[in-house]
Design a protein around this motif. Sequence first.
Motif, PDB file in Angstrom:
ATOM      1  N   ALA A   2       0.838  -1.208   0.000  1.00  0.00           N
ATOM      2  CA  ALA A   2       0.000   0.000   0.000  1.00  0.00           C
ATOM      3  C   ALA A   2       0.868   1.252   0.000  1.00  0.00           C
ATOM      4  O   ALA A   2       0.591   2.215  -0.728  1.00  0.00           O
ATOM      5  CB  ALA A   2      -0.927  -0.011   1.215  1.00  0.00           C
ATOM      6  N   ARG A   5       2.306   1.915  -3.459  1.00  0.00           N
ATOM      7  CA  ARG A   5       1.332   2.484  -4.392  1.00  0.00           C
ATOM      8  C   ARG A   5       1.075   3.954  -4.096  1.00  0.00           C
ATOM      9  O   ARG A   5       0.952   4.776  -5.014  1.00  0.00           O
ATOM     10  CB  ARG A   5       0.033   1.688  -4.315  1.00  0.00           C
ATOM     11  CG  ARG A   5       0.154   0.273  -4.895  1.00  0.00           C
ATOM     12  CD  ARG A   5      -1.093  -0.542  -4.621  1.00  0.00           C
ATOM     13  NE  ARG A   5      -0.997  -1.882  -5.210  1.00  0.00           N
ATOM     14  CZ  ARG A   5      -1.833  -2.875  -4.967  1.00  0.00           C
ATOM     15  NH1 ARG A   5      -2.850  -2.679  -4.125  1.00  0.00           N
ATOM     16  NH2 ARG A   5      -1.673  -4.046  -5.549  1.00  0.00           N
ATOM     17  N   ILE A   6       0.958   4.296  -2.808  1.00  0.00           N
ATOM     18  CA  ILE A   6       0.720   5.693  -2.434  1.00  0.00           C
ATOM     19  C   ILE A   6       1.904   6.559  -2.833  1.00  0.00           C
ATOM     20  O   ILE A   6       1.745   7.649  -3.398  1.00  0.00           O
ATOM     21  CB  ILE A   6       0.449   5.794  -0.916  1.00  0.00           C
ATOM     22  CG1 ILE A   6      -0.907   5.161  -0.580  1.00  0.00           C
ATOM     23  CG2 ILE A   6       0.479   7.246  -0.448  1.00  0.00           C
ATOM     24  CD1 ILE A   6      -1.183   5.064   0.893  1.00  0.00           C
ATOM     25  N   TRP A   7       3.111   6.070  -2.562  1.00  0.00           N
ATOM     26  CA  TRP A   7       4.327   6.811  -2.904  1.00  0.00           C
ATOM     27  C   TRP A   7       4.412   7.033  -4.411  1.00  0.00           C
ATOM     28  O   TRP A   7       4.706   8.137  -4.875  1.00  0.00           O
ATOM     29  CB  TRP A   7       5.543   6.039  -2.399  1.00  0.00           C
ATOM     30  CG  TRP A   7       6.848   6.759  -2.556  1.00  0.00           C
ATOM     31  CD1 TRP A   7       7.346   7.745  -1.767  1.00  0.00           C
ATOM     32  CD2 TRP A   7       7.839   6.515  -3.577  1.00  0.00           C
ATOM     33  NE1 TRP A   7       8.579   8.153  -2.222  1.00  0.00           N
ATOM     34  CE2 TRP A   7       8.904   7.405  -3.326  1.00  0.00           C
ATOM     35  CE3 TRP A   7       7.927   5.639  -4.647  1.00  0.00           C
ATOM     36  CZ2 TRP A   7      10.045   7.441  -4.126  1.00  0.00           C
ATOM     37  CZ3 TRP A   7       9.066   5.674  -5.441  1.00  0.00           C
ATOM     38  CH2 TRP A   7      10.105   6.554  -5.187  1.00  0.00           C
ATOM     39  N   PHE A  10       1.821   9.652  -5.503  1.00  0.00           N
ATOM     40  CA  PHE A  10       2.254  11.017  -5.184  1.00  0.00           C
ATOM     41  C   PHE A  10       3.148  11.572  -6.294  1.00  0.00           C
ATOM     42  O   PHE A  10       2.956  12.692  -6.771  1.00  0.00           O
ATOM     43  CB  PHE A  10       3.022  11.034  -3.860  1.00  0.00           C
ATOM     44  CG  PHE A  10       2.158  10.958  -2.634  1.00  0.00           C
ATOM     45  CD1 PHE A  10       0.778  10.970  -2.719  1.00  0.00           C
ATOM     46  CD2 PHE A  10       2.724  10.871  -1.375  1.00  0.00           C
ATOM     47  CE1 PHE A  10      -0.019  10.902  -1.593  1.00  0.00           C
ATOM     48  CE2 PHE A  10       1.954  10.806  -0.233  1.00  0.00           C
ATOM     49  CZ  PHE A  10       0.578  10.818  -0.346  1.00  0.00           C
ATOM     50  N   PHE A 381       2.385  10.224   7.307  1.00  0.00           N
ATOM     51  CA  PHE A 381       3.301   9.579   6.367  1.00  0.00           C
ATOM     52  C   PHE A 381       4.750   9.631   6.854  1.00  0.00           C
ATOM     53  O   PHE A 381       5.545   8.745   6.556  1.00  0.00           O
ATOM     54  CB  PHE A 381       3.160  10.200   4.975  1.00  0.00           C
ATOM     55  CG  PHE A 381       1.891   9.788   4.291  1.00  0.00           C
ATOM     56  CD1 PHE A 381       1.800   8.571   3.631  1.00  0.00           C
ATOM     57  CD2 PHE A 381       0.764  10.585   4.333  1.00  0.00           C
ATOM     58  CE1 PHE A 381       0.623   8.174   3.019  1.00  0.00           C
ATOM     59  CE2 PHE A 381      -0.410  10.199   3.723  1.00  0.00           C
ATOM     60  CZ  PHE A 381      -0.486   8.981   3.066  1.00  0.00           C
ATOM     61  N   ILE A 400      -1.983   2.317   7.018  1.00  0.00           N
ATOM     62  CA  ILE A 400      -2.141   3.656   6.450  1.00  0.00           C
ATOM     63  C   ILE A 400      -3.615   4.047   6.389  1.00  0.00           C
ATOM     64  O   ILE A 400      -3.995   5.163   6.765  1.00  0.00           O
ATOM     65  CB  ILE A 400      -1.509   3.721   5.048  1.00  0.00           C
ATOM     66  CG1 ILE A 400       0.002   3.473   5.137  1.00  0.00           C
ATOM     67  CG2 ILE A 400      -1.781   5.080   4.399  1.00  0.00           C
ATOM     68  CD1 ILE A 400       0.689   3.411   3.787  1.00  0.00           C
TER      69      ILE A 400
END
Length: 423
Positions: A2, A5-7, A10, A381, A400
């Motif tokens: 997860a 993917r978020i990084w 961004f 984060f 998260i």
Amino acid sequence: MALSRIWSAFIIIAIVVASIKCFFLGETEIFNLMIVGKASDAGNVLKVDGIIETCWTAVNICLKLIGIMALFMGFMAIAERAGGIRLLSRIIGPFFSKLFPDIPKGHPATGHMVMNFSANLLGLDNAATPFGLKTMESLQELNPSKDTASNAQIMFLCLHASGLCLIPVSIIAVRASLNSANPTDIFIPCMIATFAATMAAMLIVSFKQKINIFQPVILAWVLSISAVIAVLVLYLTSLNTAGLQQFSGILSNGLLLLIFLLIVLGGLYKKINVYDAFVEGAKGGFDTSIRIIPYLVGMLIAISLLRTSGTFDMVINGIKHVCALMGADTRFIDGIPTALIRPLSGSGARGMMIDTMTTHGPDSFAGRLSSILQGSSDTTFYVIAVYFGSVSITNTRYAIGAMLLADLVGVCTAIGLCYMFFG
């Protein structure tokens, strides 16, 4: 997965937004801004850091953390050898055994968590981080899958990130410096909002982990903590600004010095070599501080790209436009930038809070709301990158999502309280 993917999202979103601005809107300096940044203009409290400067910032944070980590982990090592951490674990054990069923009775991780939560409660950020990292290391010893976050680690981190704090002294000091008529009028909404976020974090993770929070022991502890906070609120409301700051300084700093004194006395009583124990623990603090550099650099550059590309501004303007179309009160929108940046960057959110108060006034609705939002949440984060990075965990599971949902509860509570207290 997860976090990966978020990084990635961004970075992709930031570069796409910047490309649209450059090639379609004529903002040809946007790429240079994202890489190099921009120095502050005279009288402007904000400074835009590009990714190069952000890399230096990440390393500087870790370098400054070395001394603090060495100090607190050195004293922690003395406390462990003297048996103080295990004593603390036995005292809090009945409650934590229900909330953290995977932690064996009397395990040092329990004592480390108590120290971390206590430091957060008193606003001792410098102490909370070393205690928190030590907690993650202790919990990692019990983790059967070393690259995947355990239930206990997720519960701890979600409670930690909710940022329960009694008195937001730094925010009150900023409001006073900006000539607020009543700098302390935001501390009760701050306390209530952060308490709501903490309870939300506990409920969300407990539901996911199938923990029965209606057990008598859990209810007794939660109600007791609530009662203590209520009594403290009643007392603190009777103090003026100077009295509140003085009480906070004595309570937090005095308690920290008392802890150091008790640890040393306990070590001497147990006849251990306190200096050798301190040095051995301090070495661990150095190693941990260096180990988290890659994780912190990676997260901060992604956040920097989002900020300098103007993605935040687009989101804020979009929210304001939607609220205006719905005929809703849009006053809270001017304080929202602090809430959006807070999970990503503590210094960025602080700058946004100051900018909001400078623009609209410290006693305006937006100024008060930004103060409450700054004091009722944590840098989610940053916490994810540093704490999971310190023990090399790559699979954060649902951590998260749970932390962001608890943050959302805190933000909604803060907005509601701002309307309730300040109309």
